[in-house]
Design a protein around this motif. Structure first.
Motif, PDB file in Angstrom:
ATOM      1  N   ARG A 189       0.848  -1.188   0.000  1.00  0.00           N
ATOM      2  CA  ARG A 189       0.000   0.000   0.000  1.00  0.00           C
ATOM      3  C   ARG A 189       0.891   1.248   0.000  1.00  0.00           C
ATOM      4  N   PRO A 190       0.727   2.163  -0.944  1.00  0.00           N
ATOM      5  CA  PRO A 190       1.607   3.335  -1.018  1.00  0.00           C
ATOM      6  C   PRO A 190       1.512   4.210   0.222  1.00  0.00           C
ATOM      7  N   PRO A 191       2.637   4.720   0.702  1.00  0.00           N
ATOM      8  CA  PRO A 191       2.599   5.637   1.841  1.00  0.00           C
ATOM      9  C   PRO A 191       1.982   6.965   1.429  1.00  0.00           C
ATOM     10  N   ALA A 192       1.306   7.602   2.351  1.00  0.00           N
ATOM     11  CA  ALA A 192       0.597   8.851   2.044  1.00  0.00           C
ATOM     12  C   ALA A 192       1.515  10.056   2.211  1.00  0.00           C
ATOM     13  N   VAL A 193       2.612  10.054   1.475  1.00  0.00           N
ATOM     14  CA  VAL A 193       3.530  11.193   1.498  1.00  0.00           C
ATOM     15  C   VAL A 193       3.903  11.532   0.052  1.00  0.00           C
ATOM     16  N   ARG A 194       4.100  12.812  -0.230  1.00  0.00           N
ATOM     17  CA  ARG A 194       4.421  13.251  -1.580  1.00  0.00           C
ATOM     18  C   ARG A 194       5.753  12.696  -2.067  1.00  0.00           C
ATOM     19  N   GLU A 195       6.644  12.429  -1.119  1.00  0.00           N
ATOM     20  CA  GLU A 195       7.975  11.963  -1.501  1.00  0.00           C
ATOM     21  C   GLU A 195       7.911  10.622  -2.221  1.00  0.00           C
ATOM     22  N   PHE A 196       6.909   9.822  -1.913  1.00  0.00           N
ATOM     23  CA  PHE A 196       6.757   8.544  -2.604  1.00  0.00           C
ATOM     24  C   PHE A 196       6.538   8.780  -4.098  1.00  0.00           C
ATOM     25  N   ASP A 197       5.645   9.701  -4.448  1.00  0.00           N
ATOM     26  CA  ASP A 197       5.384   9.993  -5.859  1.00  0.00           C
ATOM     27  C   ASP A 197       6.610  10.591  -6.535  1.00  0.00           C
ATOM     28  N   ARG A 198       7.369  11.404  -5.813  1.00  0.00           N
ATOM     29  CA  ARG A 198       8.608  11.943  -6.374  1.00  0.00           C
ATOM     30  C   ARG A 198       9.580  10.820  -6.699  1.00  0.00           C
ATOM     31  N   ALA A 199       9.707   9.867  -5.776  1.00  0.00           N
ATOM     32  CA  ALA A 199      10.634   8.751  -6.000  1.00  0.00           C
ATOM     33  C   ALA A 199      10.216   7.924  -7.209  1.00  0.00           C
ATOM     34  N   VAL A 200       8.922   7.654  -7.346  1.00  0.00           N
ATOM     35  CA  VAL A 200       8.439   6.893  -8.494  1.00  0.00           C
ATOM     36  C   VAL A 200       8.735   7.637  -9.790  1.00  0.00           C
ATOM     37  N   ARG A 201       8.494   8.945  -9.792  1.00  0.00           N
ATOM     38  CA  ARG A 201       8.764   9.741 -10.996  1.00  0.00           C
ATOM     39  C   ARG A 201      10.250   9.726 -11.339  1.00  0.00           C
ATOM     40  N   ASN A 202      11.123   9.708 -10.323  1.00  0.00           N
ATOM     41  CA  ASN A 202      12.565   9.633 -10.568  1.00  0.00           C
ATOM     42  C   ASN A 202      12.920   8.361 -11.317  1.00  0.00           C
ATOM     43  N   TYR A 203      12.355   7.229 -10.891  1.00  0.00           N
ATOM     44  CA  TYR A 203      12.638   5.967 -11.574  1.00  0.00           C
ATOM     45  C   TYR A 203      12.110   5.985 -13.015  1.00  0.00           C
ATOM     46  N   VAL A 204      10.908   6.502 -13.204  1.00  0.00           N
ATOM     47  CA  VAL A 204      10.318   6.545 -14.546  1.00  0.00           C
ATOM     48  C   VAL A 204      11.161   7.416 -15.483  1.00  0.00           C
ATOM     49  N   ALA A 205      11.639   8.545 -14.964  1.00  0.00           N
ATOM     50  CA  ALA A 205      12.404   9.484 -15.786  1.00  0.00           C
ATOM     51  C   ALA A 205      13.895   9.164 -15.822  1.00  0.00           C
ATOM     52  N   LEU A 206      14.308   8.093 -15.144  1.00  0.00           N
ATOM     53  CA  LEU A 206      15.718   7.688 -15.091  1.00  0.00           C
ATOM     54  C   LEU A 206      16.609   8.764 -14.484  1.00  0.00           C
TER      55      LEU A 206
END
Length: 252
Positions: A189-206
């Motif tokens: 279950r994703p944590p309810a913090v914005r940093e999680f979405d930032r981390a995912v975007r980092n992986y997607v954008a390499l």
């Protein structure tokens, strides 16, 4: 090395900066002497940070004069606090032998490999170097997800004080499209913090940009550790700014 020989059809598909070997503390100095007699010795290169080497689990690299051999000896499976929940003896007790082409090597259980992959990624703040940990974990779950003991996995993560980043790691795998059917729903279950979405975007954008000091601190505190762990790590860093840590060269 374990991931290379367990999860990939060819060892050439999984790059390694060094060969990490887990050794019991009582055997460590004898193994160091063995490598030194073979021509390897501790690398005296500069640390990546101003506070020096703060790791308590691994020795400085043992390298050959020509730089082609690079061995990392570990007296704990990973740095504090994970070894509170997963000790060297725990790993040895569940390890098994596999064929590595030129001989046999002993590798951790699937449960322990997955936990170590998550711990490594969180320790390095889900940065560029951790992409290999996510790929390892994705391949493990797709091929051997049924071999993971999730009760043990969760208990060791809790005891090792890495439950928060481990859940974030599994949630990232799920968000990025890995086969996570074997993972219990509450653990991804994703944590309810914005940093999680930032981390995912980092992986997607390499990882198009290097994180700022503030960005690294924000990620560590909100996604990668609990507050007590973050405080202890930063106190050690502050101490190292005055007396830089030179790194471990033996088991003592």
């Amino acid at each position: 090395m374990a991931a290379t020989h367990l999860l990939y059809p060819s060892a050439d598909l999984r790059t390694m900066a060094d060969a990490d070997l887990l050794v019991r503390r009582g055997d460590c100095d004898r193994l160091v002497q063995h490598y030194q007699k073979a021509g390897l010795d501790f690398h005296e290169g500069a640390a990546d940070s101003k506070w020096g080497f703060i790791a308590d689990a691994s020795l400085l690299p043992l390298t050959g004069a020509d730089g082609t051999s690079n061995v990392g000896l570990h007296i704990h499976p990973d740095a504090w606090p994970l070894h509170l929940g997963l000790s060297t003896e725990d790993v040895f007790a569940a390890a098994h032998w596999v064929d590595a082409g030129e001989g046999r090597i002993k590798v951790p259980s699937m449960t322990h490999i997955l936990l170590l992959s998550a711990s490594h990624a969180a320790r390095d703040l889900f940065g560029p170097s951790t992409a290999k940990s996510l790929i390892d974990a994705a391949r493990l779950l797709a091929q051997f997800g049924d071999q993971v003991d999730w009760t043990e996995f969760e208990a060791r993560a809790q005891k090792g004080r890495v439950a928060k980043p481990v859940r974030a790691f599994l949630a990232m795998l799920d968000r990025l499209g890995a086969d996570t059917r074997a993972v219990p729903r509450h653990l991804k279950r994703p944590p309810a913090v914005r940093e999680f979405d930032r981390a995912v975007r980092n992986y997607v954008a390499l990882f198009p940009q290097d994180p700022s000091v503030i960005g690294r601190a924000r990620r560590e505190w909100t996604l990668c550790t609990d507050p007590g762990v973050a405080v202890r790590r930063n106190l050690k860093r502050l101490t190292g700014l005055v007396l830089p840590h030179r790194g471990l060269r033996g088991s003592s």
